[in-house]
Scaffold this motif. Structure first.
Motif, PDB file in Angstrom:
ATOM      1  N   ARG A  56     103.664  96.576  93.406  1.00 48.33           N
ATOM      2  CA  ARG A  56     103.725  95.168  93.003  1.00 48.33           C
ATOM      3  C   ARG A  56     103.185  94.282  94.122  1.00 48.33           C
ATOM      4  O   ARG A  56     103.301  94.603  95.304  1.00 48.33           O
ATOM      5  N   THR A  57     102.611  93.176  93.709  1.00 48.83           N
ATOM      6  CA  THR A  57     102.078  92.203  94.653  1.00 48.83           C
ATOM      7  C   THR A  57     102.297  90.817  94.088  1.00 48.83           C
ATOM      8  O   THR A  57     102.673  90.665  92.921  1.00 48.83           O
ATOM      9  N   VAL A  58     102.067  89.797  94.884  1.00 43.14           N
ATOM     10  CA  VAL A  58     102.283  88.414  94.452  1.00 43.14           C
ATOM     11  C   VAL A  58     100.949  87.684  94.462  1.00 43.14           C
ATOM     12  O   VAL A  58     100.203  87.741  95.449  1.00 43.14           O
ATOM     13  N   ASP A  59     100.621  87.006  93.356  1.00 43.21           N
ATOM     14  CA  ASP A  59      99.356  86.279  93.294  1.00 43.21           C
ATOM     15  C   ASP A  59      99.536  84.858  93.821  1.00 43.21           C
ATOM     16  O   ASP A  59     100.610  84.469  94.288  1.00 43.21           O
ATOM     17  N   LYS A  89      99.812  82.156  92.344  1.00 39.67           N
ATOM     18  CA  LYS A  89     100.759  81.353  91.563  1.00 39.67           C
ATOM     19  C   LYS A  89     102.205  81.783  91.799  1.00 39.67           C
ATOM     20  O   LYS A  89     103.118  81.214  91.221  1.00 39.67           O
ATOM     21  N   GLY A  90     102.382  82.806  92.626  1.00 40.35           N
ATOM     22  CA  GLY A  90     103.724  83.301  92.881  1.00 40.35           C
ATOM     23  C   GLY A  90     104.214  84.311  91.862  1.00 40.35           C
ATOM     24  O   GLY A  90     105.372  84.730  91.909  1.00 40.35           O
ATOM     25  N   GLN A  91     103.343  84.736  90.949  1.00 36.00           N
ATOM     26  CA  GLN A  91     103.722  85.732  89.963  1.00 36.00           C
ATOM     27  C   GLN A  91     103.650  87.133  90.573  1.00 36.00           C
ATOM     28  O   GLN A  91     102.750  87.428  91.361  1.00 36.00           O
ATOM     29  N   ARG A  92     104.588  87.972  90.203  1.00 34.56           N
ATOM     30  CA  ARG A  92     104.599  89.347  90.692  1.00 34.56           C
ATOM     31  C   ARG A  92     103.752  90.211  89.761  1.00 34.56           C
ATOM     32  O   ARG A  92     104.123  90.464  88.623  1.00 34.56           O
ATOM     33  N   LEU A  93     102.616  90.650  90.266  1.00 33.57           N
ATOM     34  CA  LEU A  93     101.697  91.469  89.491  1.00 33.57           C
ATOM     35  C   LEU A  93     101.942  92.947  89.756  1.00 33.57           C
ATOM     36  O   LEU A  93     102.219  93.345  90.883  1.00 33.57           O
ATOM     37  N   TYR A 101     107.875  91.056  85.908  1.00 32.69           N
ATOM     38  CA  TYR A 101     106.547  91.450  86.366  1.00 32.69           C
ATOM     39  C   TYR A 101     105.487  90.949  85.382  1.00 32.69           C
ATOM     40  O   TYR A 101     105.761  90.739  84.195  1.00 32.69           O
ATOM     41  N   HIS A 102     104.259  90.804  85.885  1.00 36.13           N
ATOM     42  CA  HIS A 102     103.144  90.368  85.054  1.00 36.13           C
ATOM     43  C   HIS A 102     102.003  91.376  85.144  1.00 36.13           C
ATOM     44  O   HIS A 102     101.809  92.016  86.179  1.00 36.13           O
TER      45      HIS A 102
END
Length: 219
Positions: free
Chosen positions: A42-45, A47-51, A92-93
């Motif tokens: 997982r990582t954060v983009d 926009k602060g979304q967890r991808l 998660y996204h």
């Protein structure tokens, strides 16, 4: 939903399928590794979304891959659903549709497997959406406007007498989707609330038209 609850879900979903296979690798093991892969990568983009990854390949020995041959389609479907459910509960996204493939790696011994994954954007560059029917059928929202209704010319056909001929529309709006009631007789509901204005859809929302409930899933 924690890991324990998810494992219980996977047990219910795939162990019945597993009984029809002749394989030393249990589907629940595959599900656990897929989830661990999501957590680990997982990582954060911006926009602060967890991808998290959405494109997975499970590497198996030739014998183990052959052992899953009769149930491969059902197994892949169930694993995709488990991945989506876990992502929804964890917030998660995905960058695109979720895919799980089973592939042969001749370097692997029987009973051993590996997983590779990547974050793969939808081909169009636009995040797709999906409507899940009560039967489990998945309808991808590929058009700018997808009509829900009783007539056969609708993208999402609801054969229910309480549903209007052209009941509602799901429209693409920016990077997401909105649902619009088309003046239907019985109204359109999202999560039990009747629409009075256009409503932006969130992953997991329930859309009710007539007596039928549909689930919206974002990419």
């Amino acid at each position: 939903m924690g890991m324990q609850a998810l494992e219980q879900r996977l047990e219910r979903m795939v162990e019945g399928v597993f009984r029809r296979s002749r394989n030393s690798i249990r589907p629940i093991e595959l599900g656990r590794r897929l989830i661990r892969e999501m957590d680990d990568r997982r990582t954060v983009d911006v926009k602060g979304q967890r991808l998290v990854p959405n494109d997975f390949a499970i590497m198996l020995s030739a014998g183990d891959h052959s052992g899953f041959a009769d149930i491969e389609d059902a197994l892949r479907t169930e694993l995709v659903e488990a991945v989506r459910e876990y992502a929804r509960e964890e917030g998660y996204h995905f960058m695109g549709p979720v895919s799980v493939e089973l592939r042969v790696d001749n370097a692997l011994k029987p009973g051993r497997f590996g997983i590779t994954s990547q974050m793969k954007q939808a081909e169009s560059g636009v995040h797709p959406g999906t409507v899940v029917m009560p039967s489990g059928e998945r309808i991808t929202l590929v058009d700018e406007i997808s009509v829900i209704g009783r007539l056969s010319d609708c993208r999402i056909v609801i054969p229910d007498g309480n549903t209007s001929r052209h009941h509602a529309e799901i429209r693409r709006s920016g990077s997401g989707f909105i649902v619009v009631d088309l003046g239907s007789t019985n109204g359109t509901y999202v999560n039990g609330e009747r629409l009075t204005v256009d409503r932006r859809l969130a992953d997991g929302d329930t859309i009710t038209v007539g007596a039928i409930s549909l689930r919206f899933e974002a990419s």
